[in-house]
Design a protein around this motif. Structure first.
Motif, mmCIF file in Angstrom:
data_model
loop_
_atom_site.group_PDB
_atom_site.id
_atom_site.type_symbol
_atom_site.label_atom_id
_atom_site.label_comp_id
_atom_site.label_asym_id
_atom_site.label_seq_id
_atom_site.Cartn_x
_atom_site.Cartn_y
_atom_site.Cartn_z
ATOM 1 N N MET A 95 39.363 33.912 107.206
ATOM 2 C CA MET A 95 40.033 33.021 105.975
ATOM 3 C C MET A 95 41.315 33.201 105.962
ATOM 4 N N ASN A 96 42.045 32.172 105.499
ATOM 5 C CA ASN A 96 43.379 32.081 105.475
ATOM 6 C C ASN A 96 43.987 32.739 104.092
ATOM 7 N N GLU A 97 45.268 32.735 103.922
ATOM 8 C CA GLU A 97 45.887 33.268 102.729
ATOM 9 C C GLU A 97 45.554 32.222 101.584
ATOM 10 N N ALA A 98 45.658 31.018 101.857
ATOM 11 C CA ALA A 98 45.667 29.826 100.868
ATOM 12 C C ALA A 98 44.027 29.996 100.331
ATOM 13 N N GLU A 99 42.997 30.105 101.081
ATOM 14 C CA GLU A 99 41.688 29.857 100.895
ATOM 15 C C GLU A 99 41.571 31.194 100.008
ATOM 16 N N LYS A 100 42.031 32.253 100.481
ATOM 17 C CA LYS A 100 41.827 33.509 99.879
ATOM 18 C C LYS A 100 42.152 33.559 98.505
ATOM 19 N N SER A 101 43.316 32.918 98.331
ATOM 20 C CA SER A 101 43.735 32.781 96.897
ATOM 21 C C SER A 101 42.868 31.923 96.096
ATOM 22 N N ASP A 102 42.547 31.102 96.557
ATOM 23 C CA ASP A 102 41.732 29.919 95.821
ATOM 24 C C ASP A 102 40.191 30.818 95.434
ATOM 25 N N HIS A 103 39.713 31.746 95.907
ATOM 26 C CA HIS A 103 38.530 32.439 95.852
ATOM 27 C C HIS A 103 38.750 33.735 94.946
ATOM 28 N N ASP A 104 40.076 34.134 95.219
ATOM 29 C CA ASP A 104 40.422 35.442 94.371
ATOM 30 C C ASP A 104 41.115 35.233 93.309
ATOM 31 N N GLY A 105 41.519 34.028 92.699
ATOM 32 C CA GLY A 105 42.228 33.750 91.468
ATOM 33 C C GLY A 105 43.565 33.460 92.172
ATOM 34 N N PRO A 106 44.509 33.283 91.214
ATOM 35 C CA PRO A 106 45.864 32.765 91.429
ATOM 36 C C PRO A 106 46.698 33.826 92.236
ATOM 37 N N SER A 107 47.486 33.437 93.080
ATOM 38 C CA SER A 107 48.378 34.553 93.919
ATOM 39 C C SER A 107 49.471 35.068 93.008
ATOM 40 N N LEU A 108 49.887 36.231 93.480
ATOM 41 C CA LEU A 108 50.843 36.970 92.639
ATOM 42 C C LEU A 108 52.024 36.131 92.177
ATOM 43 N N ARG A 109 52.527 35.609 92.987
ATOM 44 C CA ARG A 109 53.777 34.424 92.888
ATOM 45 C C ARG A 109 53.293 33.607 91.542
ATOM 46 N N GLN A 110 52.138 32.804 91.713
ATOM 47 C CA GLN A 110 51.610 31.834 90.680
ATOM 48 C C GLN A 110 51.386 32.694 89.308
ATOM 49 N N GLN A 111 50.894 34.003 89.379
ATOM 50 C CA GLN A 111 50.748 34.797 88.396
ATOM 51 C C GLN A 111 52.162 34.984 87.402
ATOM 52 N N ALA A 112 53.195 35.316 88.259
ATOM 53 C CA ALA A 112 54.557 35.537 87.859
ATOM 54 C C ALA A 112 55.044 34.391 87.218
ATOM 55 N N ILE A 113 54.989 33.046 87.973
ATOM 56 C CA ILE A 113 55.474 31.984 87.237
ATOM 57 C C ILE A 113 54.819 31.415 85.903
ATOM 58 N N ARG A 114 53.298 31.914 85.952
ATOM 59 C CA ARG A 114 52.637 31.554 84.658
ATOM 60 C C ARG A 114 53.025 32.348 83.466
ATOM 61 N N LEU A 115 53.452 33.578 83.821
ATOM 62 C CA LEU A 115 53.780 34.494 82.881
ATOM 63 C C LEU A 115 55.499 34.088 82.380
ATOM 64 N N LEU A 116 56.037 33.625 83.249
ATOM 65 C CA LEU A 116 57.554 33.290 83.005
ATOM 66 C C LEU A 116 57.303 32.155 82.316
ATOM 67 N N ALA A 117 56.649 31.039 82.553
ATOM 68 C CA ALA A 117 56.574 29.597 81.746
ATOM 69 C C ALA A 117 56.191 30.087 80.282
ATOM 70 N N ARG A 118 55.558 31.063 79.893
ATOM 71 C CA ARG A 118 55.154 31.356 78.390
ATOM 72 C C ARG A 118 56.591 31.787 77.743
ATOM 73 N N ARG A 119 57.493 32.603 78.305
ATOM 74 C CA ARG A 119 58.451 33.090 77.899
ATOM 75 C C ARG A 119 59.373 33.934 78.981
ATOM 76 N N GLU A 120 60.409 34.156 78.747
ATOM 77 C CA GLU A 120 61.679 34.942 79.471
ATOM 78 C C GLU A 120 60.971 36.288 79.682
ATOM 79 N N HIS A 121 61.113 36.928 80.855
ATOM 80 C CA HIS A 121 60.636 38.216 80.966
ATOM 81 C C HIS A 121 61.766 38.912 81.802
ATOM 82 N N THR A 122 62.011 40.337 81.642
ATOM 83 C CA THR A 122 62.934 40.948 82.287
ATOM 84 C C THR A 122 62.331 41.361 83.823
ATOM 85 N N ARG A 123 62.994 41.714 84.711
ATOM 86 C CA ARG A 123 62.618 42.091 86.165
ATOM 87 C C ARG A 123 61.307 43.234 85.816
ATOM 88 N N ALA A 124 61.656 44.047 85.079
ATOM 89 C CA ALA A 124 60.904 45.349 84.848
ATOM 90 C C ALA A 124 59.585 44.729 83.912
#
Length: 152
Positions: A1-30
């Motif tokens: 199973m490649n990475e793209a398929e894995k992220s479809d089954h296990d939920g959003p990727s780390l990057r997608q999750q970070a972008i979702r959080l940033l879409a709601r409001r600005e966050h600091t790196r920490a």
């Protein structure tokens, strides 16, 4: 199973999750690192954060500015500084943001007028109003000056 398929089954990727959080409001790196903890290894998280900073989606300065703009009408400089420190904003960046604020006495007066609007009648009420303003992060000297002006 490649990475793209894995992220479809296990939920959003780390990057997608970070972008979702940033879409709601600005966050600091920490803040963002804390919210992503447990979703990936520390190395993966740092890589994603570095990528987001590089493309301009993550900025401590922008997050600090957004926080100050949104909260300066309710809180004093001490409270704003403390909150920004807990969000992981560097000290020099905090001071830059606080330096751009309108005069603290003006902001304190606006907060006081919204909450009380009338001068304290006695020492007990004076103390109550002072404690309220102090809990909002206004400096003791600013509070003393404001309440003295209101009773004059």
């Amino acid at each position: 199973m490649n990475e793209a398929e894995k992220s479809d089954h296990d939920g959003p990727s780390l990057r997608q999750q970070a972008i979702r959080l940033l879409a709601r409001r600005e966050h600091t790196r920490a803040e963002l690192a804390g919210k992503l903890a447990g979703l990936g290894t520390p190395e993966e998280i740092q890589t994603v954060l570095a990528d987001l900073e590089q493309i301009g989606l993550l900025s401590d300065a922008r997050a600090a500015s957004a926080y100050v703009r949104g909260h300066a009408g309710r809180f004093g400089a001490a409270r704003l500084r403390q909150t920004l420190r807990t969000k992981g904003v560097p000290a020099e960046m905090i001071e830059e943001q606080v330096a751009e604020l309108p005069d603290e006495i003006v902001r304190a007066r606006e907060v006081w007028e919204r909450k009380f609007g009338t001068a304290p009648r006695d020492a007990r009420e004076w103390a109550k109003q002072a404690r309220f303003l102090q809990s909002r992060g206004f400096a003791t000297e600013v509070i003393r000056r404001l309440l003295k002006e209101s009773t004059a």
